[in-house]
Design an enzyme around this catalytic site. Structure first.
Site, PDB file in Angstrom:
ATOM      1  CD  GLU A  75      -2.786   0.973   2.569  1.00  0.00           C
ATOM      2  OE1 GLU A  75      -3.700   1.805   2.710  1.00  0.00           O
ATOM      3  OE2 GLU A  75      -2.609   0.012   3.351  1.00  0.00           O
ATOM      4  CE  LYS A  93      -7.347   1.524   3.157  1.00  0.00           C
ATOM      5  NZ  LYS A  93      -6.166   1.830   3.994  1.00  0.00           N
ATOM      6  CB  CYS A 114      -5.124  -2.118   3.741  1.00  0.00           C
ATOM      7  SG  CYS A 114      -4.449  -2.573   5.369  1.00  0.00           S
TER       8      CYS A 114
END
Length: 560
Positions: free
Chosen positions: A56, A129, A165
């Site tokens: 990330e 994200k 994530c």
């Protein structure tokens, strides 16, 4: 392009080899991070990878915190991504799908945590994200704007879905969308900080997600230290049955490979490569996390050596040993600063420790300084005790300034919780390697490190007497920590409940602790918030560390 399905690759239903590039990045080092991506991509391609995954926010480092709001930083990061794509193409790596993270801006100029896919010299696809964590050490909801589109790419005829994530930690969202698209693989890139016991939580989570999408899940995690966070790597692959098919090592950079098998009935080569590194036990994990946190803090901030006070006690012994493991004993400066109350045994233990590590060792007695101060101040009681600690702090900082060394604070979490340290004394320093380690754990780590040395045929670095003797600050005759605190075995149990579980007084009494101990510990912890605010950074290794994990007001009249 943000959120897409790429259906123009070949449809041979071949095996796809994925390289898991578990790398250590540095926040803000766009050039260095991009160079590392290029280097690992060369290696991945050279070993037959079709896709290489990076962590990330690879190019920017993670977490970038409020750097995300700086438009010039976002533009520099995006320019670097474009340049990197071109460089990959120029090196003949255009066929490789390179998946990296960076910061970008949405249509309104707000920052986003973005995954991009570099292919054939360009940024071919991207994904923002969706879920932005706002708990514990995370503050992403304040910083980033969320995405809302999934990303599926068809590579060699196989449909690969992507996530970042937190997107796999929350129910619904992109994983639920991908479950409807018939993907062959879910690849997630992560910046998941280490905390003790977290490894199995991750694998259990990914096993659930693998069942949900009926496909393997790759969990590619960052490694390395960033201020008070440590990322442990330990990347892995789980299959839909919950089995772990690949696991990368912990606390080191690594390039591993895993192959998504060809569809049954097709004629395709399969690399069949994978590694399965077992997880470390708890004590080794915590120890290595502390070492890596210190090592990276020094490397990324330009420090070549450390200085600390060596009292002969267990805390300074453990910190010094960690420092020697991080940067080599020859780069450790240990100061013995005995007073009129220091025992000969403590001085001998400090000398033995330094010799075992090959560290620099100097003796700077503080009694002459103490007497000079007392002629002017004539302090008594705790003021006189604190004066000794502050003199030692001055000496440590003098060595730090004159030799360009990082000063290490040696306090543990139990002391920090209860305010059992002297502000501007033993609390001075630039980094505190064991600030999130309870005292009972300090003893465990010291014993583990000595056992590890014996297993390697080496001399155990920590003198046995430092482990066995009752802990004492040695600021007055016969002083012991237990004069001011409950016994550590009991204290640490109360602290774990009060701090990590946020149990109030009534809860603590239900936990079985006696009222006197509960009241004493709560009073000490609540009164020491102002000290903790001034304590140096140190690596988070528990579920709830002092600092960004636990933010309480210094000024508060609430008492239970």
């Amino acid at each position: 392009m943000t959120g897409m399905t790429d259906d123009f690759s070949d449809s041979s239903n071949s095996s796809v080899t994925i390289a898991l590039a578990q790398i250590d990045t540095c926040v803000g080092d766009l050039d260095g991070n991009a160079a590392k991506v290029l280097s690992y991509s060369r290696r991945a391609a050279g070993q037959g990878a079709d896709v290489v995954l990076f962590p990330e926010m690879t190019l920017t480092g993670y977490p970038i915190e409020d750097l995300a709001f700086r438009a010039t930083f976002r533009q520099a990061a995006w320019d670097k991504a474009s340049t990197l794509a071109e460089d990959l193409g120029k090196e003949g790596l255009g066929d490789l799908y390179v998946v990296v993270g960076t910061v970008a801006a949405d249509a309104h100029g707000l920052p986003r945590n973005r995954l991009i896919v570099l292919h054939q010299g360009v940024v071919e696809a991207s994904y923002d994200k969706h879920f932005l964590p706002n708990y514990g050490v995370f503050d992403e909801f304040r910083i980033f704007s969320p995405g809302d589109l999934p990303l599926v790419m068809t590579i060699k005829g196989r449909k690969i879905g992507f996530a970042i994530c937190e997107d796999i930690w929350q129910e619904g969202g992109p994983v639920a969308q991908l479950a409807q698209k018939g993907i062959d693989l879910l690849a997630t890139i992560n910046g998941s900080p280490y905390e003790e016991g977290k490894g199995h939580i991750r694998t259990d989570l990914c096993a659930r997600r693998a069942r949900e999408v009926t496909a393997p899940v790759i969990y590619l995690n960052q490694v390395g230290g960033q201020d008070d966070l440590v990322f442990d790597g330990a990347s892995f692959v789980v299959n839909p049955d919950g089995g772990v098919e690949e696991r990368s090592p912990q606390f080191v950079e690594d390039l591993s490979f895993w192959t998504l098998p060809a569809v049954a009935g097709t004629d395709s080569d399969q690399a069949g490569r994978s590694t399965l590194i077992p997880l470390m036990d708890s004590d080794e994990e915590v120890y290595r996390a502390c070492v890596l946190g210190l090592k990276d803090y020094m490397a990324k901030n330009g420090f070549k050596g450390v200085v600390l006070g060596l009292s002969g006690g267990i805390d300074s012994a453990l910190v010094a040993t960690m420092a020697a493991d991080a940067i080599g004993g020859s780069n450790v400066w240990g100061l013995s600063m005995p007073s009129m109350y220091s025992s000969s045994g403590s001085k001998d233990d400090a000398a033995d420790l330094a010799a075992n590590m090959g560290a620099h060792y100097e003796i700077q007695p503080i009694e002459p300084l103490f007497q000079a101060f007392q002629k002017q101040l004539d302090l008594q009681g705790i003021a006189a005790e604190n004066l000794q600690a502050r003199m030692r702090g001055v000496l440590v900082m003098a060595y730090s300034n004159s030799h360009g060394l990082l000063a290490l604070a040696t306090g543990n979490k139990s002391e920090l919780a209860c305010g059992y340290s002297t502000i501007y004394g033993d609390a001075v320093g630039g980094y505190a390697p064991i600030k999130d380690v309870l005292k009972t754990k300090v003893w465990q780590l010291a014993k583990w490190r000595n056992s590890y040395a014996l297993g390697k045929g080496q001399v155990p670095p920590i003198p046995v007497n430092s482990i066995l003797k009752p802990p004492s600050a040695e600021l007055r005759p016969g002083q012991k920590d237990s004069d001011s605190l409950p016994e550590y075995e009991l204290l640490d149990q109360v602290l774990a409940s009060y701090i990590e579980k946020a149990h109030g007084r009534a809860d603590l009494l239900k936990d079985g602790f006696d009222p006197e101990t509960v009241d004493t510990v709560m009073r000490l912890v609540d009164k020491a918030e102002w000290k903790r605010r001034q304590y140096p950074l140190g690596p988070k290794v528990t579920a709830l560390a002092f600092g960004r994990d636990r933010r309480l007001p210094v000024t508060s009249a609430f008492r239970e």
